[in-house]
Design a protein around this motif. Structure first.
Motif, PDB file in Angstrom:
ATOM      1  N   SER A 107      11.580 -10.472 -15.750  1.00 25.78           N
ATOM      2  CA  SER A 107      12.820 -11.086 -15.265  1.00 25.78           C
ATOM      3  C   SER A 107      12.636 -11.730 -13.893  1.00 25.78           C
ATOM      4  CB  SER A 107      13.932 -10.045 -15.205  1.00 25.78           C
ATOM      5  OG  SER A 107      13.525  -8.952 -14.403  1.00 25.78           O
ATOM      6  N   ILE A 137      16.093  -6.971 -19.072  1.00 23.03           N
ATOM      7  CA  ILE A 137      14.815  -6.606 -18.448  1.00 23.03           C
ATOM      8  C   ILE A 137      15.052  -6.027 -17.053  1.00 23.03           C
ATOM      9  CG2 ILE A 137      12.573  -7.464 -17.636  1.00 23.03           C
ATOM     10  CD1 ILE A 137      12.887  -9.744 -19.766  1.00 23.03           C
ATOM     11  N   ILE A 140       9.181  -6.240 -20.819  1.00 24.64           N
ATOM     12  CA  ILE A 140       9.378  -6.010 -22.266  1.00 24.64           C
ATOM     13  C   ILE A 140       8.361  -6.811 -23.080  1.00 24.64           C
ATOM     14  CG2 ILE A 140      10.994  -6.343 -24.188  1.00 24.64           C
ATOM     15  CD1 ILE A 140      13.283  -5.664 -22.356  1.00 24.64           C
TER      16      ILE A 140
END
Ligand code: TXA
Ligand code: MG
Length: 355
Positions: A71, A134, A141
């Protein structure tokens, strides 16, 4: 069987979806989510048992490494090692977006995630809800495309449900994916960065920043990335791709030949050519978009391959596309899914016997 909870973005609250999905990831569960490219089948990238479930559920060969989704660029820096400047330059320019970069992996990334390779593939997807999941989980992930191994990647929630319902904990419906083809994969650890898979970000755009790239087209038959050696995206029907001068006429001739033999023929083509094939007697015609609209063609391609199987055609004849911009990735996927590619009236056998 696992009980699969299906969420619809815009119906259930975003907070409810994000918090349940993040908790499921931290518990070692499997969450399917939409991205701008295709749907992904996600698990905690740092939890080897959770990652093992991804391979089992997809029926994916264990020598095919996964892409790890982050992220933020900071999160990416925690899973890579000796990360080159170029990585940051490309991330600044193209993330979040359809670009996956390969760098040396940090020790916290388990071997199963990278299929034993010393390098890890990292991407920041351009879908806010996924970035929220995330960051809420606080974990990168791992997520391959959310299809059963060998099938076309899913670009709608119906495709995901067909393949994975009852096998995963959560499926998040985000409508049809915008790009419809997977991300471009590039290894930035080499002197000359190397493209492992053309995808949603055209090579011309990367070249604008990097200069020279190394790219060996699929049609050359060399395998650089483990994922490239498997037959992919394949519909049940035989798929034959035609391009080069006079390909319309060749397809028309082929339609007539198949019809005489009593076969149900599917056609994949551009809008402008629908009438040509209609007149030749083909009944199952799917137009992927206008000739000049590569975005529409890429968005609709995988859905069209799955739709042809639903319609039960015996053979799919597809037009080929110019290999530039998104067209390069479109042709890569078509060729990987096909049994034969016919160019300039020369036949190239493809993927023989691997159906
Ligand atoms: O758009 C996408 O990339 C989607 C969404 C869900 O993000 N994901 C995706 O993942 O397409 P998958 O697993 O279907 O394809 C990953 C590709 C495979 O061809 C794999 O071999 C390659 O990336 N790959 C992953 N890690 C690698 C590594 N360390 N070295 C070389 N190739 C790698
Ligand atoms: Mg895949």
């Amino acid at each position: 069987m696992t009980e699969t909870k299906i969420y619809h973005i815009g119906i259930q609250s975003r907070n409810e979806i994000v918090s349940h999905a993040a908790k499921t990831i931290l518990d070692g569960g499997l969450v399917v989510f939409p991205t701008e490219t295709v749907y992904g089948l996600g698990a905690d990238a740092l939890n080897p048992r959770a990652v093992k479930r991804i391979f089992e559920v997809k029926g994916r060969p264990t020598d095919n490494p996964l892409i790890v989704h982050v992220s933020s660029i900071n999160m990416a820096a925690t899973i890579g090692k000796d990360i080159p400047h170029l990585f940051y330059d490309l991330a600044e320019r193209f993330w979040p977006g359809p670009l996956t970069m390969i760098v040396k992996k940090a020790n916290i990334v388990p071997d199963i995630t990278t299929a034993g390779l010393p390098k890890v593939a990292i991407r920041m997807p351009a879908k806010d809800i996924v970035l929220d999941i995330i960051s809420t989980a606080g974990r990168p992930i791992a997520a391959p495309s959310a299809n059963l191994s060998g099938k076309p990647s899913p670009t709608t929630v119906e495709h995901v449900i067909d393949d994975l319902s009852g096998k995963v904990d959560i499926i998040i419906d985000g409508g049809q994916c915008d790009i419809g083809l997977e991300s471009t994969v590039i290894d930035v650890t080499c002197n000359v960065p190397r493209i492992y898979r053309p995808g949603g970000l055209p090579l011309e755009e990367i070249e604008g920043i990097v200069g020279t790239l190394e790219y060996i087209p699929y049609s050359d038959g060399k395998v650089l990335s483990p994922g490239q050696k498997y037959r992919h995206y394949a519909p049940q029907a035989r798929l034959i791709v035609y391009y080069g001068p006079g390909y319309n006429d060749v397809i028309v001739r082929e339609i007539k030949k198949h019809l005489v033999l009593g076969r149900k023929v599917g056609i994949l083509c551009v809008e402008e050519h629908r009438d040509i094939y209609n007149k030749a007697g083909a009944s199952e015609i799917i137009c992927l978009g206008n000739k000049a609209d590569a975005r529409s063609i890429s968005k609709n391609l995988f859905a069209a391959l799955r739709e042809m199987d639903k319609r039960g055609v015996d053979v799919i004849l597809s037009e080929g596309f110019e290999e530039r911009g998104l067209g390069l990735a479109i042709m890569d996927r078509l060729m990987k899914a096909s049994e034969q590619v016919i160019t300039h009236n020369t036949m190239v056998e493809n993927n023989e016997g691997s159906h």
